[in-house]
Each structure stands twice: as C-alpha cells, then as structure tokens.
Design a protein around this motif. Structure first.
Motif, PDB file in Angstrom:
ATOM      1  N   GLN A  65       3.897   7.248 -20.483  1.00 47.72           N
ATOM      2  CA  GLN A  65       2.660   7.409 -19.719  1.00 47.72           C
ATOM      3  C   GLN A  65       2.958   7.929 -18.309  1.00 47.72           C
ATOM      4  O   GLN A  65       3.714   7.321 -17.565  1.00 47.72           O
ATOM      5  N   HIS A  66       2.341   9.030 -17.956  1.00 47.85           N
ATOM      6  CA  HIS A  66       2.474   9.596 -16.615  1.00 47.85           C
ATOM      7  C   HIS A  66       1.103  10.119 -16.189  1.00 47.85           C
ATOM      8  O   HIS A  66       0.655  11.147 -16.679  1.00 47.85           O
ATOM      9  N   PRO A  67       0.400   9.410 -15.314  1.00 47.58           N
ATOM     10  CA  PRO A  67       0.784   8.145 -14.668  1.00 47.58           C
ATOM     11  C   PRO A  67       0.649   6.954 -15.619  1.00 47.58           C
ATOM     12  O   PRO A  67       0.019   7.053 -16.672  1.00 47.58           O
ATOM     13  N   TYR A  68       1.207   5.858 -15.183  1.00 48.62           N
ATOM     14  CA  TYR A  68       1.181   4.632 -16.000  1.00 48.62           C
ATOM     15  C   TYR A  68      -0.241   4.087 -16.062  1.00 48.62           C
ATOM     16  O   TYR A  68      -0.921   3.931 -15.047  1.00 48.62           O
ATOM     17  N   THR A 141       6.829  -8.947 -16.035  1.00 49.12           N
ATOM     18  CA  THR A 141       7.912  -9.831 -15.586  1.00 49.12           C
ATOM     19  C   THR A 141       7.533 -10.631 -14.343  1.00 49.12           C
ATOM     20  O   THR A 141       8.153 -11.656 -14.057  1.00 49.12           O
ATOM     21  N   THR A 142       6.533 -10.168 -13.591  1.00 51.60           N
ATOM     22  CA  THR A 142       6.134 -10.871 -12.374  1.00 51.60           C
ATOM     23  C   THR A 142       5.631 -12.273 -12.674  1.00 51.60           C
ATOM     24  O   THR A 142       5.832 -13.205 -11.891  1.00 51.60           O
ATOM     25  N   VAL A 143       5.004 -12.428 -13.829  1.00 51.81           N
ATOM     26  CA  VAL A 143       4.433 -13.720 -14.195  1.00 51.81           C
ATOM     27  C   VAL A 143       5.503 -14.775 -14.468  1.00 51.81           C
ATOM     28  O   VAL A 143       5.201 -15.969 -14.552  1.00 51.81           O
ATOM     29  N   LEU A 144       6.758 -14.358 -14.561  1.00 55.23           N
ATOM     30  CA  LEU A 144       7.831 -15.286 -14.942  1.00 55.23           C
ATOM     31  C   LEU A 144       8.465 -16.009 -13.759  1.00 55.23           C
ATOM     32  O   LEU A 144       9.064 -17.073 -13.947  1.00 55.23           O
ATOM     33  N   VAL A 145       8.339 -15.471 -12.561  1.00 52.12           N
ATOM     34  CA  VAL A 145       9.136 -15.963 -11.439  1.00 52.12           C
ATOM     35  C   VAL A 145       8.787 -17.391 -11.034  1.00 52.12           C
ATOM     36  O   VAL A 145       9.648 -18.286 -11.019  1.00 52.12           O
ATOM     37  N   ILE A 146       7.534 -17.646 -10.693  1.00 54.87           N
ATOM     38  CA  ILE A 146       7.152 -18.986 -10.210  1.00 54.87           C
ATOM     39  C   ILE A 146       7.309 -20.041 -11.298  1.00 54.87           C
ATOM     40  O   ILE A 146       7.916 -21.101 -11.050  1.00 54.87           O
ATOM     41  N   PRO A 147       6.790 -19.819 -12.533  1.00 52.20           N
ATOM     42  CA  PRO A 147       7.024 -20.824 -13.583  1.00 52.20           C
ATOM     43  C   PRO A 147       8.507 -21.053 -13.856  1.00 52.20           C
ATOM     44  O   PRO A 147       8.918 -22.184 -14.133  1.00 52.20           O
ATOM     45  N   ALA A 180      12.347  -2.250 -12.299  1.00 54.15           N
ATOM     46  CA  ALA A 180      12.436  -1.416 -13.499  1.00 54.15           C
ATOM     47  C   ALA A 180      11.246  -0.490 -13.681  1.00 54.15           C
ATOM     48  O   ALA A 180      11.230   0.318 -14.613  1.00 54.15           O
ATOM     49  N   GLY A 181      10.247  -0.613 -12.830  1.00 58.54           N
ATOM     50  CA  GLY A 181       9.064   0.213 -12.975  1.00 58.54           C
ATOM     51  C   GLY A 181       8.059  -0.425 -13.923  1.00 58.54           C
ATOM     52  O   GLY A 181       8.397  -1.353 -14.666  1.00 58.54           O
ATOM     53  N   PRO A 182       6.832   0.055 -13.940  1.00 57.40           N
ATOM     54  CA  PRO A 182       5.789  -0.564 -14.765  1.00 57.40           C
ATOM     55  C   PRO A 182       6.077  -0.516 -16.258  1.00 57.40           C
ATOM     56  O   PRO A 182       5.828  -1.488 -16.976  1.00 57.40           O
ATOM     57  N   ALA A 183       6.616   0.595 -16.739  1.00 58.51           N
ATOM     58  CA  ALA A 183       6.941   0.690 -18.164  1.00 58.51           C
ATOM     59  C   ALA A 183       8.249  -0.023 -18.472  1.00 58.51           C
ATOM     60  O   ALA A 183       8.366  -0.768 -19.456  1.00 58.51           O
ATOM     61  N   GLY A 184       9.247   0.177 -17.613  1.00 62.30           N
ATOM     62  CA  GLY A 184      10.547  -0.441 -17.847  1.00 62.30           C
ATOM     63  C   GLY A 184      10.508  -1.959 -17.810  1.00 62.30           C
ATOM     64  O   GLY A 184      11.345  -2.618 -18.442  1.00 62.30           O
TER      65      GLY A 184
END
Length: 215
Positions: A65-68, A141-147, A180-184
């Motif tokens: 996807q470009h843009p994502y 992956t952002t949702v993983l940090v605090i939990p 890693a970017g939105p797709a990565g």
C-alpha cells in the motif's frame, strides 16, 4: 507388641517402601502440574501458528500500500476468526483442566485491575499520540508496550522469571515495531509474538522433562 517395620503392608500382601511412596508422590505432583498448567505447550504452539497466520496475512495485504491505508475489509474476518478461535480454545482447555477444582484464581483482583488499567491507558495513550501526529500511534505493536510493562511488573512481584521475560519481550516487540513502519509493524508483531509463544512452549517442555528426570 510387634515392632513397626520399614515397609507398609499393601494390598495382596505386598510391601510399599517409603522411597517408593515418595517417588510416586513426586510423579503424581508433576503430572498434576502438567495437567493444570494454565497454558499447555501444545496450546501455546497452536496460538503461535494462529497469530503468525493471522497477522502475517494482514501484513501481506498491506505491504504494497502506497500510501498506507491499513487492513482491508477482507482482513477483518481473519483477525476476528483468530480472536474467536484463540479464546474458545483457551476457555475449553481451562475448563477441562480445572473441572471440579476450587481454589485461588490465577490472578488476584488487584492484578486483574492493573491489567485492565493497562489496556485503558494504552487506548488513551494511542489517542494522545494520534492527536499529536505521531506516526506509530496506531501501529499494531504500539498496543503491546504498556500491557507488556505491567505484565513484567506483576511477574517480577511474583518472582515468575519466565513470565517476566515474556513481558519484557513483548515490550521489545512494541518498540521495534515503531521503527518498522505501518506495514512492517504487522510483520514484527506476527514474527515476534509467534517466537514468544514458541519460546514459552519450549521452556515449559524443558522444565517438565527436567523435573521428571531429576533424581
């Protein structure tokens, strides 16, 4: 009066040595631990395959996807199917393992509240990052940090080093995904979570085998 012998009479006139009794108790204990392990190795391995397949499928659909634009409508049933199958398998195994067993829950009420607060704080943090225009605000992956941090803290308080390592590994996945970017980030989540689950399964199997062969 007859003196007590070193052996205890068993059925059919046999004898039961105290050392045999201790060995039998140890074997029974290990079998019970394997039976009541909250996440049996085979279930962890199954989860690993499912999470790799589900998140990997989403990565394949968004990497070009470009843009994502994010997951497509076809990806949503895949993700929902993974959640439903994982939840159903976990509940079924848990009910079977604890049938007729009463006692303390795996988590205390305070620990459950901490985990709930962690997920609420995650949503609030992601909303704040999004308003601020931070690119990784809605990465998977952002949702993983605090939990992950809260889980590591709970595990450290319990002196459960395997779960502490799991929590810290989850935090690392969240941090790596931000670069890693939105797709990565979908690929990072897929491979990272799969590796954590397989690693936990391997550690549990190793611990079980070590306890069986231990003199």
């Amino acid at each position: 009066m007859n003196h007590a012998s070193d052996t205890t009479a068993a059925g059919n006139g046999g004898t039961f040595d105290p050392r045999q009794a201790a060995a039998l108790l140890e074997q029974t204990t290990q079998q019970a631990r394997r039976k009541f392990e909250p996440s049996p190795p085979w279930l962890l391995a199954t989860r690993a395959v499912l999470v790799l397949a589900a998140l990997g499928a989403i990565w394949l659909s968004v990497r070009g996807q470009h843009p994502y634009r994010g997951p497509t409508a076809a990806d949503i049933p895949v993700l929902i199917g993974f959640i439903v199958v994982n939840f159903a398998a976990t509940v079924a195994v848990r009910r079977r393992a604890t049938a007729g067993v009463h006692g303390r829950s795996r988590f205390s009420q305070g620990e459950i509240m901490l985990l709930v607060v962690a997920f609420v704080a995650t949503v609030i943090a992601m909303l704040g990052l999004s308003v601020a225009g931070v690119s990784f605000a809605w990465y998977p992956t952002t949702v993983l940090v605090i939990p992950g941090l809260v889980w590591a803290g709970i595990s450290a308080a319990r002196a459960n080093w395997r779960e502490l390592a799991t929590g810290l590994a989850i935090v690392v996945i969240g941090i790596v995904g931000a670069f890693a970017g939105p797709a990565g980030s979908w690929a990072v989540a897929a491979v990272g979570l799969c590796a954590i689950l397989l690693g936990n399964a391997a550690v549990i199997i190793w611990q079980q085998r070590r306890s069986v062969v231990r003199p």
